[in-house]
Design a protein around this motif. Structure first.
Motif, PDB file in Angstrom:
ATOM      1  N   THR A  56      40.525  63.871  55.268  1.00 23.29           N
ATOM      2  CA  THR A  56      40.954  64.830  54.262  1.00 23.29           C
ATOM      3  C   THR A  56      39.839  65.141  53.281  1.00 23.29           C
ATOM      4  O   THR A  56      39.112  64.246  52.838  1.00 23.29           O
ATOM      5  CB  THR A  56      42.163  64.286  53.475  1.00 23.29           C
ATOM      6  N   VAL A  58      39.421  67.512  49.681  1.00 24.64           N
ATOM      7  CA  VAL A  58      40.066  68.338  48.656  1.00 24.64           C
ATOM      8  C   VAL A  58      39.015  68.710  47.619  1.00 24.64           C
ATOM      9  O   VAL A  58      38.321  67.848  47.074  1.00 24.64           O
ATOM     10  CB  VAL A  58      41.231  67.593  47.972  1.00 24.64           C
ATOM     11  N   SER A  89      41.949  75.792  44.399  1.00 21.01           N
ATOM     12  CA  SER A  89      41.999  74.496  45.065  1.00 21.01           C
ATOM     13  C   SER A  89      42.017  74.714  46.574  1.00 21.01           C
ATOM     14  O   SER A  89      42.736  75.581  47.080  1.00 21.01           O
ATOM     15  CB  SER A  89      43.260  73.729  44.637  1.00 21.01           C
ATOM     16  N   SER A  91      42.027  72.508  50.408  1.00 17.34           N
ATOM     17  CA  SER A  91      42.153  71.226  51.102  1.00 17.34           C
ATOM     18  C   SER A  91      42.024  71.445  52.602  1.00 17.34           C
ATOM     19  O   SER A  91      42.400  72.500  53.125  1.00 17.34           O
ATOM     20  CB  SER A  91      43.504  70.570  50.779  1.00 17.34           C
TER      21      SER A  91
END
Length: 226
Positions: A56, A58, A89, A91
């Protein structure tokens, strides 16, 4: 947060600013204007491991500018502040084998108009309370891909946008340090609480969409026209 103010107070004490501030106790009076700013950036990564099979990433950034204008009696400063805020934002989640990828991006734009009251004391300090109207628009795009062995892929993309309007208030305190020529450097810590309801145009408001609480450190410059 407390560490920031301890450092600032140490600078004031070491420079002998307290004596100057006492002499200028009533200098923060008359019509005044200025602005505060806030800038934040983040970049987080998490690798697949125990309890997760996803890599992941972000990342995001946000900026806010809040110009204000008011009138000060030397003890109380009353005025209006208008805020502009934007945030992005992103991700990305990828399975450990790299075959499934999920990406998400959100764009937020907010505005606010509030009436504030500041109690000035100690030559440099102030307490502040404010309340007003806020609006916010949020656009979110999500994309999920499934990679195939032959280089092709399949997936889906979804996009939605929501708007909200509501009331909010903030409480906080800070200090203003004289820079000369009636300009002041300001630093403040505040807690802001805003409740938004769905808004699709017109005067009708829908159900409650969000209730947010933010704790912020702000920096800025003010000018007092004595």
């Amino acid at each position: 947060m407390n560490a920031v103010y301890l450092v600032l107070l140490a600078v004031i004490a070491s420079s002998g600013f307290a004596d100057v501030a006492e002499a200028k106790r009533n200098s923060r009076s008359g019509f005044n204007f200025g602005t505060t700013v806030k800038v934040l950036n983040r970049d987080d990564r998490t690798n697949a491991g125990i309890g997760s099979d996803q890599n992941t990433k972000v990342s995001g950034s946000s900026q806010a500018v809040t110009p204000h204008v008011g009138y000060s009696t030397g003890t109380f400063n009353l005025g209006l502040a208008y805020s502009f805020e934007s945030a992005v934002s992103e991700s990305r989640e990828a399975s450990a084998d790299g075959q499934t990828i999920t990406e998400r991006k959100s764009d937020l734009n907010g505005k606010g108009l509030n009436f504030y009251t500041r109690f000035l004391f100690g030559g440099v300090f102030f307490f502040e309370g404010a309340g007003g109207l806020y609006s916010e628009k949020l656009k979110v795009t999500s994309e999920r891909k499934q990679l195939n062995g032959d280089g092709s892929f399949s997936g889906e993309e979804t996009t939605y946008q929501v708007s909200g309007v509501g009331f909010g208030y903030n409480l906080g305190g800070g200090l203003e340090l004289a820079m000369g020529n009636d300009f002041y450097f300001s630093s403040a810590y505040q807690v802001r609480i805003v409740t938004l309801r769905d808004h699709n145009g017109g005067s009708a408001l829908g159900k409650k969409r969000s209730n947010s609480q933010k704790r912020e450190v702000l920096f800025g410059i003010s000018y007092y026209d004595r």
